[in-house]
Design an enzyme around this catalytic site. Structure first.
Site, PDB file in Angstrom:
ATOM      1  N   GLU A   1      34.383  36.159  42.531  1.00 22.01           N
ATOM      2  CA  GLU A   1      33.361  36.763  43.398  1.00 22.01           C
ATOM      3  C   GLU A   1      33.837  36.813  44.857  1.00 22.01           C
ATOM      4  OE1 GLU A   1      30.461  38.251  42.772  1.00 22.01           O
ATOM      5  OE2 GLU A   1      30.333  37.845  40.623  1.00 22.01           O
TER       6      GLU A   1
ATOM      7  N   HIS B   1      33.623  37.004  33.870  1.00 28.32           N
ATOM      8  CA  HIS B   1      34.393  37.061  35.116  1.00 28.32           C
ATOM      9  C   HIS B   1      35.898  36.847  34.881  1.00 28.32           C
ATOM     10  CE1 HIS B   1      30.499  36.566  37.174  1.00 28.32           C
ATOM     11  NE2 HIS B   1      31.101  36.881  38.306  1.00 28.32           N
TER      12      HIS B   1
ATOM     13  N   CYS C   1      26.897  38.458  29.981  1.00 28.50           N
ATOM     14  CA  CYS C   1      26.997  37.136  30.585  1.00 28.50           C
ATOM     15  C   CYS C   1      26.966  36.120  29.455  1.00 28.50           C
ATOM     16  CB  CYS C   1      25.802  36.927  31.522  1.00 28.50           C
ATOM     17  SG  CYS C   1      25.648  35.242  32.131  1.00 28.50           S
TER      18      CYS C   1
ATOM     19  N   CYS D   1      33.945  34.026  29.506  1.00 33.82           N
ATOM     20  CA  CYS D   1      33.087  34.283  30.666  1.00 33.82           C
ATOM     21  C   CYS D   1      33.515  35.660  31.148  1.00 33.82           C
ATOM     22  CB  CYS D   1      33.313  33.241  31.756  1.00 33.82           C
ATOM     23  SG  CYS D   1      32.587  33.722  33.348  1.00 33.82           S
TER      24      CYS D   1
ATOM     25  N   ASP E   1      24.308  40.406  34.495  1.00 35.24           N
ATOM     26  CA  ASP E   1      25.253  39.295  34.677  1.00 35.24           C
ATOM     27  C   ASP E   1      24.901  38.596  35.995  1.00 35.24           C
ATOM     28  OD1 ASP E   1      27.541  37.632  34.190  1.00 35.24           O
ATOM     29  OD2 ASP E   1      28.653  38.783  35.680  1.00 35.24           O
ATOM     30  N   SER E   2      25.581  37.482  36.254  1.00 35.48           N
ATOM     31  CA  SER E   2      25.347  36.769  37.511  1.00 35.48           C
ATOM     32  C   SER E   2      26.067  37.451  38.683  1.00 35.48           C
ATOM     33  CB  SER E   2      25.866  35.339  37.386  1.00 35.48           C
ATOM     34  OG  SER E   2      27.275  35.379  37.242  1.00 35.48           O
TER      35      SER E   2
HETATM   36  N1  DGL Z   1      29.885  35.965  33.958  1.00 35.15           N
HETATM   37  C1  DGL Z   1      28.989  35.016  33.400  1.00 35.15           C
HETATM   38  C2  DGL Z   1      29.433  34.509  32.069  1.00 35.15           C
HETATM   39  O1  DGL Z   1      29.996  35.279  31.315  1.00 35.15           O
HETATM   40  C3  DGL Z   1      28.399  33.985  34.346  1.00 35.15           C
HETATM   41  C4  DGL Z   1      29.345  33.306  35.259  1.00 35.15           C
HETATM   42  C5  DGL Z   1      28.664  32.402  36.267  1.00 35.15           C
HETATM   43  O2  DGL Z   1      27.914  32.904  37.115  1.00 35.15           O
HETATM   44  O3  DGL Z   1      28.882  31.179  36.190  1.00 35.15           O
HETATM   45  O4  DGL Z   1      29.205  33.389  31.710  1.00 35.15           O
END
Ligand code: DGL
Length: 273
Positions: free
Chosen positions: A164, A198, A86, A196, A23-24
């Site tokens: 984050e 996050h 992600c 997402c 993931d990011s």
């Molecule tokens: N958590 C990721 C997703 O599900 C990436 C979020 C990001 O870095 O923009 O898209």
């Protein structure tokens, strides 16, 4: 006889290779935490590319490059599969790179769309990053299974950074959540997918504005899909004790561990890549 034994030991060895998670940043832990509950004996390697987040605001070319670097790292780790925890790279990169590596790739959106298409809801909202929304990956994939589903896709560009930076309870988080939910509710969706990884970190705050039951965190569906697919490929680890876990990040290991805390308690400080 010896040949047979070699083949058996090769199969066991590949079953017992680790699984990568990508993931990011800390978002993928919303998937990882469910995975650990469901398949505790697997060895796991997690990489959060925090230096390059938010992925949702990057170009397709940039996302391909970040993913290539991550997959090369996982190749060195000799993984049997990589879980793309992600949505953004699942939406933009998976189709481009899916045949380029010697391991199985599990993209979140494509893996959960069938089950989302079976939800008893005719209108489904999706909150996701700008890149995921632009790709229309949710509506395209859900409508493959059920054309009649109406999918409302809304981008929430601020939310990843809020998570984050540990600002889930800040006034800016509430302002942005209220604004996006007001926009979504105009369409009267019966369910809203947190598209997402996050966003489940914001579930408490989201639930204060709309009822908790309207939100869907696809992580559970995703890990169930991975488990059944690994089973069908006979790729489940034969280990009888708890699998290992190792965390890597491309930015501050300390910040990563703190931000992760809401979803997953990381014992040892992550390693910097
Ligand atoms: N958590 C990721 C997703 O599900 C990436 C979020 C990001 O870095 O923009 O898209």
């Amino acid at each position: 006889m010896w040949r047979g034994l070699t083949i058996i030991s090769k199969t066991v060895n590949s079953k017992n290779k680790p699984i990568g998670f990508f993931d990011s940043g800390v978002g993928g832990l919303t998937v990882f935490s469910e995975f650990r509950k469901l398949m505790p004996n697997e060895d796991c390697v997690y990489f959060g590319d925090t230096k390059n987040m938010p992925y949702g605001e990057k170009s397709k070319e940039q996302l391909i490059n970040f993913s290539k670097r991550a997959f090369e790292f996982f190749e060195k780790k000799n993984v049997k599969a990589v879980v793309m925890a992600c949505n953004t790279t699942s939406a933009t990169v998976y189709d481009v790179l899916k045949n380029d590596y010697p391991f199985k790739l599990y993209p979140i959106i494509q893996s959960v769309s069938k089950i989302l298409a079976q939800l008893p809801a005719s209108k489904i909202g999706v909150f996701a990053t700008p890149a995921t929304i632009k790709s229309k990956a949710y509506s395209i994939n859900i409508n493959k299974f059920d054309k009649s589903k109406e999918i409302i896709e809304i981008a929430c560009p601020e939310w990843v950074k809020l998570v984050e930076e540990g600002k889930e309870n800040s006034p800016e988080a509430f302002r942005s959540i209220k604004e996006k939910l007001d926009e979504m509710m105009r369409y009267n969706p019966e369910k809203i997918v947190l598209g997402c990884t996050h966003y489940p970190y914001l579930l408490k705050q989201l639930s204060q504005v709309a009822g908790k039951d309207i939100f869907i965190n696809p992580a559970k569906y995703f890990v169930e899909y991975i488990k059944s697919d690994l089973e069908s490929l006979d790729m489940i680890s034969t280990a009888s004790e708890k699998g290992s876990e190792a965390f890597y990040t491309s930015a501050s290991p300390e910040n990563f561990r703190v931000a992760a805390g809401l979803f997953y308690a990381i014992k040892d400080l992550p390693q910097k890549l």
